[in-house]
Write a protein that holds these residues in place. Sequence first.
Motif, short mmCIF file in Angstrom:
data_model
loop_
_atom_site.label_atom_id
_atom_site.label_comp_id
_atom_site.label_asym_id
_atom_site.label_seq_id
_atom_site.Cartn_x
_atom_site.Cartn_y
_atom_site.Cartn_z
N THR A 265 36.30 35.41 32.05
CA THR A 265 37.67 35.88 32.25
C THR A 265 37.86 37.23 31.57
O THR A 265 37.35 37.45 30.48
N GLU A 266 38.59 38.13 32.25
CA GLU A 266 38.97 39.38 31.61
C GLU A 266 40.49 39.44 31.54
O GLU A 266 41.17 38.96 32.44
N LEU A 267 41.01 40.04 30.47
CA LEU A 267 42.45 40.05 30.25
C LEU A 267 42.96 41.48 30.15
O LEU A 267 42.45 42.28 29.37
N TYR A 268 43.97 41.81 30.98
CA TYR A 268 44.59 43.12 30.89
C TYR A 268 46.09 42.97 30.81
O TYR A 268 46.73 42.67 31.82
N LYS B 7 46.40 38.43 44.12
CA LYS B 7 45.29 37.73 44.78
C LYS B 7 43.95 38.36 44.39
O LYS B 7 42.99 37.65 44.13
N VAL B 8 43.91 39.68 44.40
CA VAL B 8 42.65 40.30 43.99
C VAL B 8 42.83 40.99 42.64
O VAL B 8 43.93 41.39 42.27
N ALA B 9 41.73 41.08 41.92
CA ALA B 9 41.77 41.70 40.59
C ALA B 9 42.02 43.19 40.71
O ALA B 9 41.45 43.86 41.58
N MET B 10 42.90 43.72 39.87
CA MET B 10 43.14 45.16 39.84
C MET B 10 42.98 45.67 38.41
O MET B 10 43.93 46.21 37.83
N PRO B 11 41.80 45.50 37.85
CA PRO B 11 41.62 45.93 36.46
C PRO B 11 41.59 47.46 36.36
O PRO B 11 41.29 48.14 37.33
N LYS C 38 41.13 36.62 21.83
CA LYS C 38 40.48 37.90 21.56
C LYS C 38 41.52 39.03 21.50
O LYS C 38 42.47 39.05 22.29
N PRO C 39 41.32 39.99 20.60
CA PRO C 39 42.21 41.15 20.54
C PRO C 39 41.70 42.22 21.50
O PRO C 39 40.60 42.72 21.34
N SER C 40 42.48 42.55 22.54
CA SER C 40 41.98 43.53 23.52
C SER C 40 42.36 44.95 23.12
O SER C 40 43.36 45.18 22.44
N VAL C 41 41.54 45.88 23.57
CA VAL C 41 41.78 47.29 23.27
C VAL C 41 43.03 47.78 24.01
O VAL C 41 43.87 48.48 23.44
N LEU C 42 43.16 47.38 25.26
CA LEU C 42 44.37 47.76 26.00
C LEU C 42 45.59 47.18 25.31
O LEU C 42 46.65 47.81 25.27
N GLY C 43 45.45 46.00 24.72
CA GLY C 43 46.56 45.38 24.01
C GLY C 43 46.99 46.19 22.80
O GLY C 43 48.18 46.46 22.62
N ILE C 44 46.04 46.62 22.00
CA ILE C 44 46.43 47.34 20.77
C ILE C 44 47.08 48.68 21.11
O ILE C 44 48.06 49.08 20.49
#
Lengths: 112, 431
Positions: free
Chosen positions: A43-46, B211-215, B276-282
């Motif tokens: 899983t990836e989280l954004y 529906k589809v991932a848009m990372p 997990k602490p994400s970079v986009l989050g910080i």
Amino acid sequence: MKMMTAIIKPFKLDDVREALHQIGIAGMTVEEVKGYGRQKGHTELYRGAEYLVEFQPKVKIQIAIADAQVDAAIDAVCEAASTGKIGDGKIFVAPLEQSIRIRTGETGEEAL
Amino acid sequence: MNKLALLAGTALFANAASASEINQADTAWILTATALVLFMTIPGLSLFYGGLVRVKNVLSVLMQCFALTCLMSLLWFALGYTIAFGSDGVEQGAFIGDFGNIFLMGISIDSVNGSIPSTLFATFQMTFAIITPALIVGAFAERMRFSAMLIFSSIWLLVVYAPVCHWVWGGGWLGNMGLQDFAGGTVVHITAAVAALVAAMMMGPRKGYGKVAMPPHNLTLTVAGAGMLWVGWFGFNAGSAVAADNSAAMAMLVTHLSASAGALAWMAMEWIRHGKPSVLGIVTGMVAGLGTITPASGSVGPAAAVVIGLSAGVVCYFATNWIKNTLKIDDSLDVFPVHGVGGILGTLLAGVFASQQLGIFSGNGFSDGIESIGGQMMVQATGVVATFVYTAVASWIILKFVDVIVGLRIDEEEETQGLDLVLHDERGYDL
């Protein structure tokens, strides 16, 4: 002759290369690949949006080996690539009809 | 009287007052701050947003930010400045400036506004007028027509941004009422974010949303851009003192503390809830901390700034999840939950922490004639509601108008192909 294809965890590549070198296998071809078996993806989280990425990064090794070395090669890869956890990979062995060294024109096991 | 409540609004009138002499220290700092605020848009916001979109749309976002910088600058010169600030030394109306400085007419090399050249004040404010429409881009990223974006932003600057700027800083009704909005909680963040929300709802979600991932295609760009935003924000907030003085210094300090607290708060939320602490989050938490302290940066002290930053990180985090996962609104780059919710929260909290009777959490005092937290909060809430409602209605009408003229959205096939190729005949990367 056999063509052996091993799909392994990327961090095990050096161990596997070393183990195959120990039993006298001289060459290999390596590719970075993606795929999944029983392990599935991650899983990836954004920003609160979670995406299931179905493919795991793996390394695919291909080696052409003489019939006499097949069992030793399988043992070497199994031992070196094993972590005991899910996703350690698979080995496929298929018959290989011919091999030719381009520089010298040698054929068969001479060319391996 | 809280000196900071005067701010840009008073810079307008200061010229009419006695000493019309340029202070070189003030001038040097505001020259610097002006450059810093432009740095926030190009390259800061451009890279921040550019990294967040998919690879086929990266150029379209960079292009939108760049083109807006050019277009908003000329519009500000022609009409925006005079709608917002009217002309020096003239009593201003409650809702709109007096049009005396159309095309910056009457402003010469010798004109003085407060203690800085009038040209510098106009330029400093111009950079605010650039970044505000640029913030909105994040809401309709990856699906709006470039021409529609230019027309919408142009009308929006003159119909929404400039008048609201006048209400708060140009001698208009909210400023006169005592609204404390030091560097743009209502003027910049609420206007931009409400327009963003309206645009996202009107245009509908991106094809495949949910529906589809848009990372994001390149988070390294995003983190680099976020760093530039942080640095540029010093010009935004500390520059809003319009002087090189103690107010500017305090604004810089509280800005930095709030950003730090916001970043850590968002990081902690993700760590607790997702493991997990994400970079986009910080980095998102940092932007939330900055957006939230912005209106309060002239009213509050350091301890309150940390509280404001922490609450920004937590509240904006939940707002983002709620809008994305519950309401299913595709505000592509989360403009509303980060800037809008932050701007509203900060504007309200400014009313609380301006109080000088909160011990270590005390601030710099209420506006003239206001005695209590309740009184200041009423004014702050009035500012929030008025700005929210006016921006929502006006933005909706402008978007409808643009939709009729040129159409807001590109078609489905073009959206799949990506805006870079379809609209600009270029690709961001050819590796």
